[in-house]
Design a protein around this motif. Structure first.
Motif, PDB file in Angstrom:
ATOM      1  N   UNK A  25      -4.724  -7.718 -17.924  1.00  0.00           N
ATOM      2  CA  UNK A  25      -3.895  -8.918 -17.754  1.00  0.00           C
ATOM      3  C   UNK A  25      -4.396  -9.765 -16.586  1.00  0.00           C
ATOM      4  N   UNK A  26      -4.793  -9.111 -15.514  1.00  0.00           N
ATOM      5  CA  UNK A  26      -5.314  -9.859 -14.367  1.00  0.00           C
ATOM      6  C   UNK A  26      -6.610 -10.572 -14.725  1.00  0.00           C
ATOM      7  N   UNK A  27      -7.500  -9.890 -15.448  1.00  0.00           N
ATOM      8  CA  UNK A  27      -8.770 -10.509 -15.826  1.00  0.00           C
ATOM      9  C   UNK A  27      -8.553 -11.699 -16.747  1.00  0.00           C
ATOM     10  N   UNK A  28      -7.586 -11.580 -17.661  1.00  0.00           N
ATOM     11  CA  UNK A  28      -7.323 -12.686 -18.579  1.00  0.00           C
ATOM     12  C   UNK A  28      -6.797 -13.896 -17.822  1.00  0.00           C
ATOM     13  N   UNK A  29      -5.956 -13.659 -16.842  1.00  0.00           N
ATOM     14  CA  UNK A  29      -5.409 -14.759 -16.048  1.00  0.00           C
ATOM     15  C   UNK A  29      -6.470 -15.426 -15.180  1.00  0.00           C
ATOM     16  N   UNK A  30      -7.511 -14.663 -14.836  1.00  0.00           N
ATOM     17  CA  UNK A  30      -8.551 -15.183 -13.946  1.00  0.00           C
ATOM     18  C   UNK A  30      -9.729 -15.789 -14.707  1.00  0.00           C
ATOM     19  N   UNK A  31      -9.665 -15.866 -16.042  1.00  0.00           N
ATOM     20  CA  UNK A  31     -10.782 -16.389 -16.822  1.00  0.00           C
ATOM     21  C   UNK A  31     -11.266 -17.760 -16.352  1.00  0.00           C
ATOM     22  N   UNK A  32     -10.381 -18.702 -16.003  1.00  0.00           N
ATOM     23  CA  UNK A  32     -10.861 -20.021 -15.567  1.00  0.00           C
ATOM     24  C   UNK A  32     -11.700 -19.976 -14.296  1.00  0.00           C
ATOM     25  N   UNK A  33     -11.606 -18.894 -13.524  1.00  0.00           N
ATOM     26  CA  UNK A  33     -12.359 -18.812 -12.271  1.00  0.00           C
ATOM     27  C   UNK A  33     -13.800 -18.390 -12.488  1.00  0.00           C
TER      28      UNK A  33
ATOM     29  N   UNK B  14     -18.663  -1.442  -6.401  1.00  0.00           N
ATOM     30  CA  UNK B  14     -19.096  -2.386  -7.427  1.00  0.00           C
ATOM     31  C   UNK B  14     -20.205  -3.274  -6.868  1.00  0.00           C
ATOM     32  N   UNK B  15     -21.383  -3.228  -7.483  1.00  0.00           N
ATOM     33  CA  UNK B  15     -22.505  -4.018  -6.984  1.00  0.00           C
ATOM     34  C   UNK B  15     -22.360  -5.500  -7.302  1.00  0.00           C
ATOM     35  N   UNK B  16     -21.434  -5.847  -8.199  1.00  0.00           N
ATOM     36  CA  UNK B  16     -21.217  -7.253  -8.556  1.00  0.00           C
ATOM     37  C   UNK B  16     -20.238  -7.953  -7.611  1.00  0.00           C
ATOM     38  N   UNK B  17     -19.693  -7.223  -6.659  1.00  0.00           N
ATOM     39  CA  UNK B  17     -18.587  -7.762  -5.869  1.00  0.00           C
ATOM     40  C   UNK B  17     -18.956  -9.026  -5.097  1.00  0.00           C
ATOM     41  N   UNK B  18     -20.220  -9.160  -4.655  1.00  0.00           N
ATOM     42  CA  UNK B  18     -20.580 -10.339  -3.852  1.00  0.00           C
ATOM     43  C   UNK B  18     -20.636 -11.609  -4.688  1.00  0.00           C
ATOM     44  N   UNK B  19     -20.700 -11.469  -6.022  1.00  0.00           N
ATOM     45  CA  UNK B  19     -20.761 -12.639  -6.905  1.00  0.00           C
ATOM     46  C   UNK B  19     -19.478 -12.834  -7.695  1.00  0.00           C
ATOM     47  N   UNK B  20     -18.549 -11.923  -7.568  1.00  0.00           N
ATOM     48  CA  UNK B  20     -17.414 -11.875  -8.479  1.00  0.00           C
ATOM     49  C   UNK B  20     -16.266 -12.772  -8.012  1.00  0.00           C
ATOM     50  N   UNK B  21     -15.817 -13.730  -8.852  1.00  0.00           N
ATOM     51  CA  UNK B  21     -14.675 -14.564  -8.484  1.00  0.00           C
ATOM     52  C   UNK B  21     -13.351 -13.811  -8.536  1.00  0.00           C
ATOM     53  N   UNK B  22     -13.348 -12.612  -9.148  1.00  0.00           N
ATOM     54  CA  UNK B  22     -12.119 -11.834  -9.280  1.00  0.00           C
ATOM     55  C   UNK B  22     -12.040 -10.696  -8.264  1.00  0.00           C
ATOM     56  N   UNK B  23     -12.938 -10.680  -7.275  1.00  0.00           N
ATOM     57  CA  UNK B  23     -12.972  -9.545  -6.344  1.00  0.00           C
ATOM     58  C   UNK B  23     -11.680  -9.474  -5.520  1.00  0.00           C
ATOM     59  N   UNK B  24     -11.347  -8.246  -5.163  1.00  0.00           N
ATOM     60  CA  UNK B  24     -10.143  -7.992  -4.366  1.00  0.00           C
ATOM     61  C   UNK B  24     -10.595  -7.422  -3.026  1.00  0.00           C
ATOM     62  N   UNK B  25     -10.405  -8.169  -1.965  1.00  0.00           N
ATOM     63  CA  UNK B  25     -10.778  -7.683  -0.643  1.00  0.00           C
ATOM     64  C   UNK B  25      -9.929  -6.472  -0.289  1.00  0.00           C
ATOM     65  N   UNK B  26     -10.564  -5.446   0.278  1.00  0.00           N
ATOM     66  CA  UNK B  26      -9.868  -4.223   0.619  1.00  0.00           C
ATOM     67  C   UNK B  26      -9.939  -3.179  -0.470  1.00  0.00           C
ATOM     68  N   UNK B  27     -10.320  -3.619  -1.682  1.00  0.00           N
ATOM     69  CA  UNK B  27     -10.525  -2.674  -2.789  1.00  0.00           C
ATOM     70  C   UNK B  27     -11.986  -2.667  -3.215  1.00  0.00           C
TER      71      UNK B  27
END
Length: 614
Positions: free
Chosen positions: A602-610, A565-578
């Motif tokens: 469900x994970x993305x919805x929970x992370x919306x405030x981030x 994923x090229x967005x990973x360096x900017x993504x507040x929802x990134x998962x290290x190791x994945x």
């Protein structure tokens, strides 16, 4: 009033009409601006915003002339000066930041040479001191690598960076007044936040007085202290930002606010013309890769811009393509138009393979796919009249000349809401919105089946933009024309399109119906774009600092194969190791949208405030 920096009284400007008679385009305008204040001039295209702003530099467009009134800046009566004195005033006392930074820079000179030029021309400081001051401004304007960016050329920086470099050019002489003429119109939403924040911070730190020309009420709410509302060259209303936006006194101001609110509330209004799912698509793209430079024997371009892009557009359908500058939107349109050769994948038009090159297409295919360019300033020949500009495609595609071409030209101008008298004018005498409508009329002259709209409303005010969107609806309903609609204006995409794809660094990260832009969860990148649309309320910009904006990843060279994923360096929802170890899977969200992401719905919805905290 000793703190008044700008005082305009009874300003009148006239333009020569087609019959030689003078037409008054600015009609007795009055306003004042105090030292350190930011005044916004707002109104529709043709309302006189830019014409009035340019008078602060003692300048009128070709064919226009001052007809009365006074303009005083820092105690100097501008209109009483001769041309030599006015030239001495420009850049030194009053500086100008143009709408199109790309058209304002010389492509053959380094950025540093151009930024320091005003200080050197006015003999304000030695060359080394000017270079040192430029670096300070680069740093203040949050430009990357401030010590070395000046050695680059204009084509080597992004649009948002170039806009800030133009601001540095304006600020280097420590002017008393800066005129900002729609400086963020052509920028994507996240870049716009960076530029607006940089402008606002520097204006405050330097204490510069500013006049901000804009048709975007949400931007004005972030930048201005006071507003002057213009229509037809006359002041309709003026006052503090809160008063004008929250309790407008004039019916025209209320109409502007209502038009803005309608645009924000629209969603998929054109979808009623959607073709049956059983009908073959007008355009289908499968596994598209493309870029620039020589294509090697394995089919890889020297610089890859698009990678594995898939989409389809139904007959009479409209597909929205959104993403930041550099995401590959315009390259996608140019591939379809035959202006950029694809490196891989298939492009089918009405079920038939479409040649990568224009030379391999039939005359009918060539006519039926038209591209409306983003920058009308560079797309229209400045030496030709509008009649000549529209006459070329009429002759080439339809064989129309003479009286028949004149009749069709008048019809095309009427279609795009321009008066017939526009035919005798040249692009230099038109407003930005008027030029863009001529740009659109030229594409319509071919009677196309598919129009590739590359930011066609980016230079238009809310009211005129709404008229163009209404035109698109009418053409779609009456002629069955289809659209690929590229835009950074998410509210416009909501209103125009049946389907939406989101591009990031050349890959399709999300695709679905327009409501995906309104209904979380989104792909984290889509969420960043949605949250970056300015709100029509004071203080929104200050609350949106640190939104996770940064440069897109470098364009990949050679074979690439970058599946992470090229967005990973900017993504507040990134998962290290994945996210940094394996390609993201294709997921389907409850909205029906498809996204490339390791996170579940469900994970993305929970992370919306981030969102925006990266």
């Amino acid at each position: 009033m000793s703190d008044v920096m700008i005082e305009v009284k009874g300003l009148r400007v006239v333009a020569g009409g087609a019959d030689g008679a003078a037409v008054e385009i600015v009609k007795g305008v009055d306003f004042t601006v105090r030292k350190g204040e930011v005044l916004a001039l707002i109104g529709e295209s043709g309302s006189g915003k830019t014409t009035i702003a340019l008078t602060l530099l003692g300048y009128t467009r070709q064919g226009c002339a001052f007809a009365g009134g006074s303009v005083r800046v820092a105690g100097t009566d501008i209109l009483a000066l001769d041309e030599k004195a006015r030239r001495a005033l420009r850049s030194r006392t009053v500086a100008y930041v143009a709408q199109s930074a790309a058209a304002g820079f010389n492509p053959a000179r380094t950025l540093m040479d151009q930024v320091t030029e005003p200080a050197l021309l006015h003999h304000l400081m030695p060359r080394e001191a000017a270079r040192a001051k430029a670096v300070e401004l680069f740093r203040a304007l949050a430009l990357p690598s401030p010590e070395t960016i000046g050695e680059r050329y204009p084509h080597q920086v992004s649009g948002g960076q170039l806009q800030r470099l133009m601001a540095a050019m304006a600020l280097i002489t420590d002017p008393a007044v800066i005129v900002f003429d729609e400086p963020t119109t052509a920028l994507d939403v996240t870049t716009q936040i960076e530029v607006l924040a940089a402008f606002k911070r520097v204006i405050k730190e330097v204490g510069t007085t500013a006049v901000y020309v804009s048709h975007d009420l949400a931007v004005v709410a972030q930048m201005a202290d006071r507003i002057v509302v213009l229509n037809g060259g006359e002041v309709q209303e003026s006052g503090d930002v809160d008063q004008v936006l929250d309790a407008p006194a004039h019916a025209y101001t209320r109409a502007l606010l209502a038009a803005s609110a309608r645009r924000e509330g629209q969603s998929g209004e054109m979808g009623q013309a959607r073709a049956s799912a059983a009908d073959p698509p007008l355009l289908q793209i499968r596994g598209l890769s493309a870029g620039y430079g020589r294509i090697d024997r394995d089919g890889n371009p020297a610089v890859r811009v698009l990678d594995d892009v898939n989409l389809s557009i139904a007959r009479g359908g409209a597909l929205g393509v959104i993403g930041e500058s550099g995401s590959g939107k315009t390259t996608l349109a140019r591939v379809v138009a035959g202006l950029v050769e694809r490196a891989g994948g298939d492009v089918l038009f009405e079920g038939q393979p479409l040649s990568s090159q224009l030379s391999g297409r039939t005359p009918d295919q060539y006519r039926r796919i038209q591209l409306v360019f983003q920058n009308a300033d560079t797309a229209l020949n400045p030496s030709h009249t509008v009649e000549e500009i529209l006459g070329r495609p009429l002759a080439f595609y339809k064989g129309l000349r003479g009286a028949a071409a004149k009749r069709r030209t008048a019809e095309l101008l009427d279609l795009v809401k321009l008066p017939a008298s526009t035919a005798t004018r040249r692009p230099g005498g038109l407003s930005g919105g008027q030029k863009q409508r001529v740009n659109f009329a030229r594409a319509l002259a071919a009677e196309p089946s598919l129009i590739l709209c590359d930011e066609v409303t980016s230079a238009l005010d809310t009211v005129v933009g709404a008229a163009i969107l209404e035109l698109l609806r009418d053409l779609r309903s009456e002629l069955g024309v289809s659209y690929m609609f590229i835009s950074h204006d998410i509210s416009t995409v909501r209103a125009v399109c049946d389907d939406v794809i989101v591009l990031y660094a050349g890959r399709r990260v999300e695709a679905g119906l327009p409501r995906l832009l309104d209904q979380p969860p989104h792909h984290p990148y889509t969420g960043l774009l949605v949250d970056s649309v300015p709100a029509l309320k004071r203080g929104w910009l200050d609350a949106r600092r640190n939104v996770g904006t940064c440069a897109l990843p470098p364009l990949s060279a050679g074979k690439g194969g970058e599946e992470l994923c090229s967005f990973r360096t900017r993504c507040p929802a990134r998962i290290e190791g994945k996210c940094n170890a394996m390609p993201p899977p294709l997921r389907t969200l409850p909205s029906g949208a498809q996204i490339l992401c390791h996170r579940s719905a469900d994970e993305l919805k929970a992370l919306q405030p981030l969102r925006g905290a990266a």
